[in-house]
Write a protein that holds these residues in place. Structure first.
Motif, PDB file in Angstrom:
ATOM      1  N   PRO A  51       0.803  -1.226   0.000  1.00 31.01           N
ATOM      2  CA  PRO A  51       0.000   0.000   0.000  1.00 31.01           C
ATOM      3  C   PRO A  51       0.837   1.277   0.000  1.00 31.01           C
ATOM      4  O   PRO A  51       0.442   2.278  -0.589  1.00 31.01           O
ATOM      5  CB  PRO A  51      -0.809  -0.090   1.304  1.00 31.01           C
ATOM      6  CG  PRO A  51      -0.775  -1.503   1.696  1.00 31.01           C
ATOM      7  CD  PRO A  51       0.490  -2.071   1.158  1.00 31.01           C
ATOM      8  N   THR A  55       0.599   4.144  -3.094  1.00 34.29           N
ATOM      9  CA  THR A  55       0.233   5.537  -2.788  1.00 34.29           C
ATOM     10  C   THR A  55       1.453   6.453  -2.719  1.00 34.29           C
ATOM     11  O   THR A  55       1.318   7.625  -2.384  1.00 34.29           O
ATOM     12  CB  THR A  55      -0.528   5.615  -1.448  1.00 34.29           C
ATOM     13  OG1 THR A  55       0.287   5.045  -0.420  1.00 34.29           O
ATOM     14  CG2 THR A  55      -1.849   4.878  -1.516  1.00 34.29           C
ATOM     15  N   SER A  84      -3.789  -0.182   4.560  1.00 36.18           N
ATOM     16  CA  SER A  84      -4.575   0.484   3.520  1.00 36.18           C
ATOM     17  C   SER A  84      -5.684   1.326   4.131  1.00 36.18           C
ATOM     18  O   SER A  84      -5.923   2.461   3.710  1.00 36.18           O
ATOM     19  CB  SER A  84      -5.189  -0.541   2.567  1.00 36.18           C
ATOM     20  OG  SER A  84      -4.191  -1.298   1.950  1.00 36.18           O
ATOM     21  N   THR A  88      -6.061   5.564   4.040  1.00 39.67           N
ATOM     22  CA  THR A  88      -7.239   6.281   3.532  1.00 39.67           C
ATOM     23  C   THR A  88      -7.726   7.323   4.535  1.00 39.67           C
ATOM     24  O   THR A  88      -8.303   8.326   4.143  1.00 39.67           O
ATOM     25  CB  THR A  88      -8.404   5.333   3.194  1.00 39.67           C
ATOM     26  OG1 THR A  88      -8.680   4.512   4.315  1.00 39.67           O
ATOM     27  CG2 THR A  88      -8.099   4.475   1.988  1.00 39.67           C
ATOM     28  N   ARG A  95      -7.482   6.700  -1.775  1.00 41.44           N
ATOM     29  CA  ARG A  95      -8.500   5.649  -1.796  1.00 41.44           C
ATOM     30  C   ARG A  95      -8.699   4.991  -3.169  1.00 41.44           C
ATOM     31  O   ARG A  95      -8.714   3.764  -3.255  1.00 41.44           O
ATOM     32  CB  ARG A  95      -9.822   6.187  -1.256  1.00 41.44           C
ATOM     33  CG  ARG A  95     -10.867   5.117  -1.077  1.00 41.44           C
ATOM     34  CD  ARG A  95     -12.141   5.667  -0.455  1.00 41.44           C
ATOM     35  NE  ARG A  95     -13.192   4.674  -0.500  1.00 41.44           N
ATOM     36  CZ  ARG A  95     -13.338   3.697   0.390  1.00 41.44           C
ATOM     37  NH1 ARG A  95     -12.487   3.594   1.395  1.00 41.44           N
ATOM     38  NH2 ARG A  95     -14.318   2.828   0.275  1.00 41.44           N
ATOM     39  N   LEU A  98      -5.864   2.528  -4.003  1.00 36.53           N
ATOM     40  CA  LEU A  98      -5.884   1.366  -3.112  1.00 36.53           C
ATOM     41  C   LEU A  98      -7.054   0.445  -3.461  1.00 36.53           C
ATOM     42  O   LEU A  98      -6.917  -0.775  -3.457  1.00 36.53           O
ATOM     43  CB  LEU A  98      -5.987   1.811  -1.652  1.00 36.53           C
ATOM     44  CG  LEU A  98      -4.748   2.472  -1.052  1.00 36.53           C
ATOM     45  CD1 LEU A  98      -5.076   3.121   0.272  1.00 36.53           C
ATOM     46  CD2 LEU A  98      -3.625   1.463  -0.884  1.00 36.53           C
ATOM     47  N   LYS A  99      -8.195   1.041  -3.781  1.00 33.17           N
ATOM     48  CA  LYS A  99      -9.386   0.263  -4.123  1.00 33.17           C
ATOM     49  C   LYS A  99      -9.195  -0.475  -5.451  1.00 33.17           C
ATOM     50  O   LYS A  99      -9.618  -1.620  -5.599  1.00 33.17           O
ATOM     51  CB  LYS A  99     -10.610   1.175  -4.189  1.00 33.17           C
ATOM     52  CG  LYS A  99     -11.926   0.423  -4.169  1.00 33.17           C
ATOM     53  CD  LYS A  99     -13.029   1.320  -3.675  1.00 33.17           C
ATOM     54  CE  LYS A  99     -14.365   0.633  -3.685  1.00 33.17           C
ATOM     55  NZ  LYS A  99     -14.445  -0.502  -2.770  1.00 33.17           N
ATOM     56  N   ASN A 101      -6.485  -1.663  -6.639  1.00 26.64           N
ATOM     57  CA  ASN A 101      -5.611  -2.820  -6.417  1.00 26.64           C
ATOM     58  C   ASN A 101      -6.250  -3.864  -5.499  1.00 26.64           C
ATOM     59  O   ASN A 101      -5.659  -4.915  -5.254  1.00 26.64           O
ATOM     60  CB  ASN A 101      -4.275  -2.367  -5.829  1.00 26.64           C
ATOM     61  CG  ASN A 101      -3.399  -1.726  -6.875  1.00 26.64           C
ATOM     62  OD1 ASN A 101      -3.030  -2.346  -7.853  1.00 26.64           O
ATOM     63  ND2 ASN A 101      -3.104  -0.447  -6.687  1.00 26.64           N
ATOM     64  N   TYR A 103      -6.934  -3.541  -2.205  1.00 29.86           N
ATOM     65  CA  TYR A 103      -6.347  -3.574  -0.862  1.00 29.86           C
ATOM     66  C   TYR A 103      -7.334  -3.197   0.234  1.00 29.86           C
ATOM     67  O   TYR A 103      -7.074  -3.432   1.401  1.00 29.86           O
ATOM     68  CB  TYR A 103      -5.128  -2.647  -0.777  1.00 29.86           C
ATOM     69  CG  TYR A 103      -3.995  -3.040  -1.695  1.00 29.86           C
ATOM     70  CD1 TYR A 103      -3.813  -4.367  -2.100  1.00 29.86           C
ATOM     71  CD2 TYR A 103      -3.101  -2.097  -2.162  1.00 29.86           C
ATOM     72  CE1 TYR A 103      -2.784  -4.719  -2.938  1.00 29.86           C
ATOM     73  CE2 TYR A 103      -2.054  -2.443  -3.005  1.00 29.86           C
ATOM     74  CZ  TYR A 103      -1.908  -3.753  -3.384  1.00 29.86           C
ATOM     75  OH  TYR A 103      -0.883  -4.108  -4.207  1.00 29.86           O
TER      76      TYR A 103
END
Length: 130
Positions: A51, A55, A84, A88, A95, A98-99, A101, A103
């Motif tokens: 993560p 990011t 993760s 966020t 977000r 991460l979403k 992928n 996670y």
């Protein structure tokens, strides 16, 4: 006293990880040990760092993780999920990446329970015709 910026809870199988994000230099501590010392394989360490790389926050925060239950692989995935969630809270703009992928999704796959009258969850005792 060091102040936590964000807290995230991650789960996978029976492993639960509490992740605390703090301002710092990028040190990751899992159950009082360095992340490379705690997790056996390099792949598990990479899973925990994922993560931060997605990011581009590697080296920005000190991360303290308390993890219990399950095995090392499940614990690594729980750490990923918790980290993760914590990221966020700090940066809502992270977000979408991460979403994308996956996670932020809780992996709900658990071991099926053993049933009575059977050898395992689905495995039956050997059938004898005679």
């Amino acid at each position: 006293m060091i102040k936590n910026i964000a807290i995230g809870t991650g789960r996978r199988k029976t492993a639960v990880a509490r992740v605390f994000l703090r301002e710092g230099s990028g040190k990751i501590v899992v159950n009082g040990k360095d992340v490379k010392e705690y997790f056996a394989s390099e792949a598990q360490v990479r899973i925990v760092n994922q993560p931060l790389l997605v990011t581009s926050n590697a080296g920005k925060y000190d991360i303290l993780i308390n993890v219990c239950g399950g095995g090392l692989s499940g614990q690594a995935a729980a750490c990923l999920h918790g980290l993760s969630r914590a990221l966020t809270q700090v940066d809502p703009n992270a977000r979408p990446s991460l979403k994308a992928n996956g996670y932020l999704t809780r992996d709900s796959r658990m071991v099926e329970r053993k049933k009575y009258g059977q050898r395992g969850a689905r495995r039956r005792f050997q059938f004898s015709k005679r």
